[in-house]
Design a protein around this motif. Structure first.
Motif, mmCIF file in Angstrom:
data_model
loop_
_atom_site.group_PDB
_atom_site.id
_atom_site.type_symbol
_atom_site.label_atom_id
_atom_site.label_comp_id
_atom_site.label_asym_id
_atom_site.label_seq_id
_atom_site.Cartn_x
_atom_site.Cartn_y
_atom_site.Cartn_z
ATOM 1 N N GLU A 217 0.781 -1.104 0.027
ATOM 2 C CA GLU A 217 -0.004 0.043 -0.099
ATOM 3 C C GLU A 217 0.737 1.437 0.050
ATOM 4 O OE1 GLU A 217 -3.140 0.460 -0.750
ATOM 5 O OE2 GLU A 217 -3.321 -1.694 -0.839
ATOM 6 N N GLU A 218 2.024 1.127 0.761
ATOM 7 C CA GLU A 218 2.971 2.410 0.691
ATOM 8 C C GLU A 218 3.547 2.638 -0.770
ATOM 9 O OE1 GLU A 218 4.680 2.421 5.377
ATOM 10 O OE2 GLU A 218 5.327 0.833 3.836
ATOM 11 N N LYS A 219 3.919 1.526 -1.347
ATOM 12 C CA LYS A 219 4.459 1.849 -2.728
ATOM 13 C C LYS A 219 3.335 2.293 -3.611
ATOM 14 C CE LYS A 219 7.869 -2.211 -2.512
ATOM 15 N NZ LYS A 219 8.428 -3.294 -2.907
ATOM 16 N N LYS A 220 2.027 1.696 -3.458
ATOM 17 C CA LYS A 220 0.926 1.989 -4.453
ATOM 18 C C LYS A 220 0.715 3.515 -4.243
ATOM 19 C CE LYS A 220 -3.467 0.613 -6.180
ATOM 20 N NZ LYS A 220 -4.499 -0.328 -6.199
ATOM 21 N N GLU B 21 -6.107 -2.466 -11.092
ATOM 22 C CA GLU B 21 -5.939 -3.957 -10.574
ATOM 23 C C GLU B 21 -4.866 -4.475 -11.111
ATOM 24 O OE1 GLU B 21 -9.590 -5.991 -11.922
ATOM 25 O OE2 GLU B 21 -10.963 -4.591 -10.704
ATOM 26 N N LYS B 22 -4.090 -4.290 -12.224
ATOM 27 C CA LYS B 22 -2.997 -4.856 -12.479
ATOM 28 C C LYS B 22 -2.108 -4.508 -11.938
ATOM 29 C CE LYS B 22 -0.453 -6.058 -16.787
ATOM 30 N NZ LYS B 22 -0.140 -5.974 -18.340
ATOM 31 N N LEU B 23 -2.153 -3.108 -11.482
ATOM 32 C CA LEU B 23 -0.983 -2.609 -10.868
ATOM 33 C C LEU B 23 -0.861 -3.191 -9.333
ATOM 34 C CD1 LEU B 23 1.289 -0.048 -10.022
ATOM 35 C CD2 LEU B 23 -0.922 1.437 -9.406
ATOM 36 N N THR B 24 -1.720 -3.449 -8.615
ATOM 37 C CA THR B 24 -1.779 -3.967 -7.559
ATOM 38 C C THR B 24 -1.517 -5.498 -7.488
ATOM 39 O OG1 THR B 24 -3.792 -2.709 -6.644
ATOM 40 C CG2 THR B 24 -3.534 -4.723 -5.628
ATOM 41 N N ALA B 25 -1.630 -6.022 -8.821
ATOM 42 C CA ALA B 25 -1.454 -7.524 -8.827
ATOM 43 C C ALA B 25 0.071 -7.729 -9.042
ATOM 44 C CB ALA B 25 -2.257 -7.889 -10.041
ATOM 45 N N ILE C 253 -0.386 -0.763 -18.105
ATOM 46 C CA ILE C 253 -0.855 0.159 -17.186
ATOM 47 C C ILE C 253 -0.566 1.571 -17.727
ATOM 48 C CG2 ILE C 253 -0.972 0.941 -14.484
ATOM 49 C CD1 ILE C 253 0.406 -2.016 -14.071
ATOM 50 N N HIS C 254 -1.235 2.673 -17.478
ATOM 51 C CA HIS C 254 -0.918 3.952 -17.800
ATOM 52 C C HIS C 254 -1.139 4.864 -16.620
ATOM 53 C CE1 HIS C 254 -1.478 2.141 -21.970
ATOM 54 N NE2 HIS C 254 -0.374 2.671 -21.980
ATOM 55 N N LEU C 255 -0.338 5.557 -16.452
ATOM 56 C CA LEU C 255 -0.201 6.544 -15.082
ATOM 57 C C LEU C 255 -0.172 7.992 -15.766
ATOM 58 C CD1 LEU C 255 2.704 4.661 -13.304
ATOM 59 C CD2 LEU C 255 0.121 4.238 -12.948
ATOM 60 N N MET C 256 -1.217 8.792 -15.218
ATOM 61 C CA MET C 256 -1.201 10.059 -16.178
ATOM 62 C C MET C 256 -1.183 11.268 -15.064
ATOM 63 S SD MET C 256 -4.185 9.467 -18.942
ATOM 64 C CE MET C 256 -4.657 7.502 -17.946
ATOM 65 N N ASN C 257 -0.191 12.344 -15.459
ATOM 66 C CA ASN C 257 0.097 13.602 -14.430
ATOM 67 C C ASN C 257 -1.085 14.419 -14.780
ATOM 68 O OD1 ASN C 257 1.529 13.395 -12.421
ATOM 69 N ND2 ASN C 257 3.215 14.417 -13.471
ATOM 70 N N PRO C 258 -1.733 15.320 -14.221
ATOM 71 C CA PRO C 258 -2.549 16.639 -14.654
ATOM 72 C C PRO C 258 -1.731 17.521 -15.220
ATOM 73 C CG PRO C 258 -1.902 16.923 -12.294
ATOM 74 C CD PRO C 258 -1.338 15.376 -12.661
ATOM 75 N N MET C 259 -2.275 18.248 -16.146
ATOM 76 C CA MET C 259 -1.337 19.128 -16.604
ATOM 77 C C MET C 259 -1.523 20.586 -16.088
ATOM 78 S SD MET C 259 -0.748 17.567 -19.471
ATOM 79 C CE MET C 259 -0.084 18.937 -20.297
ATOM 80 N N VAL C 260 -0.181 21.001 -15.634
ATOM 81 C CA VAL C 260 0.099 22.047 -14.689
ATOM 82 C C VAL C 260 0.011 23.398 -15.563
ATOM 83 C CG1 VAL C 260 1.803 23.205 -13.136
ATOM 84 C CG2 VAL C 260 1.517 20.741 -13.315
#
Length: 524
Positions: free
Chosen positions: A8-11, A25-29, A208-215
């Protein structure tokens, strides 16, 4: 030994401050079995600026979470993106990006040994990759390819085929870099969903795709390399940082469209160690110094107008300069100075529209560069003139005719650093065409004349600028309008021998003042 982080700390580290995660879900797995493998790619076009600290701070989070991170310098993608830069220039820019990103990561304390840097053309020209590109073209529709690149590739009525290939190449990178996830801005969401749809059709797994907001940028929109006032360059001097932040959009109480607050949230608070907070220094009559340990408290204070925009700007200025100082130091070498000039040369010919207003008079119109005299010889037809070959970081040295033969010996001219005015109209002097003028000082009776002094740290091609003035120099100063004559009348040395235009100092990019041995005299 650092304590082992829980799943959980890593996630939490991986996902904090992200706008969206596709494949949770794939990230957790995967995290239940091993550490995540992530890549972030950047097309090597515009010059990196402080907004790059937003992805860099997330890369720091990934590394804290034990992830294996690959940074892709997408040179081939950059070339295909409407050919914003020719191939030889892109190769130089790739080297610049690597040096800049390494300096940024070092600035925020990211150990480089935990990272892998890859250049796109290291594998994207291979037989296997090329065959997969052809396979993609047999299953991808024109509609889907165009839709996928809508946010990141310039859209035109009749697009180049290269812009349609771009999303497919980015999708294939996930497979060829052997990663579990791709990280990027939310503006790339359509490319990410394109990859999720089409990679399985080639027999490859969905990532998996991780998306930052546009600043937001400093002017309120997206922080852009092409909009000078919207971004702070990684090598900007403290005075330029101050000047740009003064122009920053920071409406009292506005937290929805505030680039300064976004920078504090997504960069500074993610970098603070335990027990650190965001400190704003204020005069006692304005409430005294205050430290915010949580971003939410800072945002609330600003929203309720308990915090003045000027105080916020001052604090952000201090923190940005702390981040940039090691980067400025890293680039303060002859090799990286030269690379900076070659990768991002001074602007070339500007296409001026017929109805465009005349440029505002000011010393920013002068293209004054550091030059190194490679050779000096007497003019064949004039004893008072020298013919110089001067290096200003162009393809070939400039031939310059200078009237210094009676005042400076040939030996003193050889290898000398000079300030060269580069945008005068070329003129013939005794049959030799001169493409510049060495700026000099002289006393009242013209018995002493010498080139103004250039610091030894300067590099040929660096542009000298006047404090408080910014803008692109004229391509060529119009002799009929006597632009040089008008500006030169206010160009002189002060009582300390410092070169000024009116009261503005002439500075190197490192804010070193340009001087002369002669004081209170004109510069021409």
């Amino acid at each position: 030994m650092k304590p082992q982080l829980s799943l959980e700390e890593k996630k939490t580290l991986i996902s904090r401050n992200l706008q969206e995660v596709l494949g949770d879900e794939k990230l957790t797995a995967i995290l239940k079995e091993r550490d995540l493998k992530i890549y972030w790619g950047t097309a090597t076009t515009g010059k990196p600026h402080v907004a790059y600290f937003v992805p860099m701070s997330k890369i720091a989070d990934f590394l804290k979470a034990g992830c294996e991170v690959t940074i892709l310098f997408a040179d081939l993608h950059a070339y295909l993106d409407n050919m914003k830069a020719p191939w030889p220039l892109l190769q130089l820019r790739t080297k610049y990006y690597e040096a800049a990103i390494k300096a940024m990561l070092t600035s925020i304390g990211v150990p480089l040994e935990k990272l892998k840097f890859v250049q796109g053309t290291d594998y994207q020209l291979s037989k296997e990759y090329t065959l997969d590109v052809y396979k993609l073209t047999s299953v991808v529709t024109q509609h889907d390819a165009r839709k996928a690149g809508a946010e990141v590739v310039k859209q035109v009525e009749f697009p180049l085929l290269s812009s349609l290939l771009y999303p497919g190449l980015q999708a294939l990178d996930e497979e060829y870099l052997k990663v579990d996830a791709q990280f990027g801005g939310v503006d790339q969401r359509k490319i990410f969903t394109f990859a999720e749809k089409y990679l399985p059709q080639l027999g490859y797994e969905k990532r998996i795709h991780l998306m930052n907001p546009m600043v937001p940028g400093l002017t309120g929109g997206k922080m852009s390399s092409s909009e000078e006032d919207s971004k702070i360059d990684l090598l900007d001097s403290p005075s330029n940082v101050k000047k740009k932040l003064k122009k920053a959009f920071c409406e009292p109480g506005n937290i929805a469209d505030n680039g300064l607050l976004s920078f504090v949230k997504h960069v500074l608070f993610s970098l603070f160690k335990e027990g650190e907070g965001f400190t704003i220094e204020r005069k006692e009559e304005n409430g005294g110094n205050i430290t915010f340990m949580k971003y939410e408290d800072l945002e609330k204070s600003f929203a309720e107008q308990l915090l003045h925009p000027g105080d916020l700007k001052g604090a952000v200025e201090n923190y940005i300069n702390k981040l940039l100082e090691p980067i400025r130091a890293a680039f303060d070498t002859p090799e990286l100075k030269k690379l900076s000039l070659e990768a991002y040369p001074p602007p070339g010919k500007q296409n001026k529209k017929a109805n465009e207003p005349a440029a505002e008079d000011g010393p920013h119109r002068l293209d004054i560069r550091v030059g190194k005299v490679l050779s000096a010889e007497k003019h064949p037809d004039a004893d008072t003139l020298y013919v110089l070959q001067v290096d200003v970081a162009e393809e070939t040295p400039r031939t310059v005719v200078s009237g210094l033969a009676l005042f400076v010996s040939l030996e003193e001219m050889q290898g000398r650093l000079v300030a060269l005015l580069c945008n005068l109209k070329p003129s013939k002097l005794k049959g030799v065409e001169s493409k510049g003028m060495v700026l000099c000082t002289s006393n009242a009776d013209h018995t002493e004349v010498e080139p103004i002094l250039i610091p030894s740290s300067a590099v040929p091609g660096e542009r000298l600028s006047f404090e408080g003035y910014s803008g692109t120099p004229d391509e060529q100063l119009n002799p009929k309008k006597k632009v040089w004559d008008k500006l030169q009348s206010d160009l002189k040395t002060n009582t300390q021998g410092q070169v000024v235009w009116k009261d503005s100092f002439l500075l190197t990019p490192r804010e070193e003042k340009i001087t002369s041995r002669l004081s209170d005299c004109p510069v021409k």
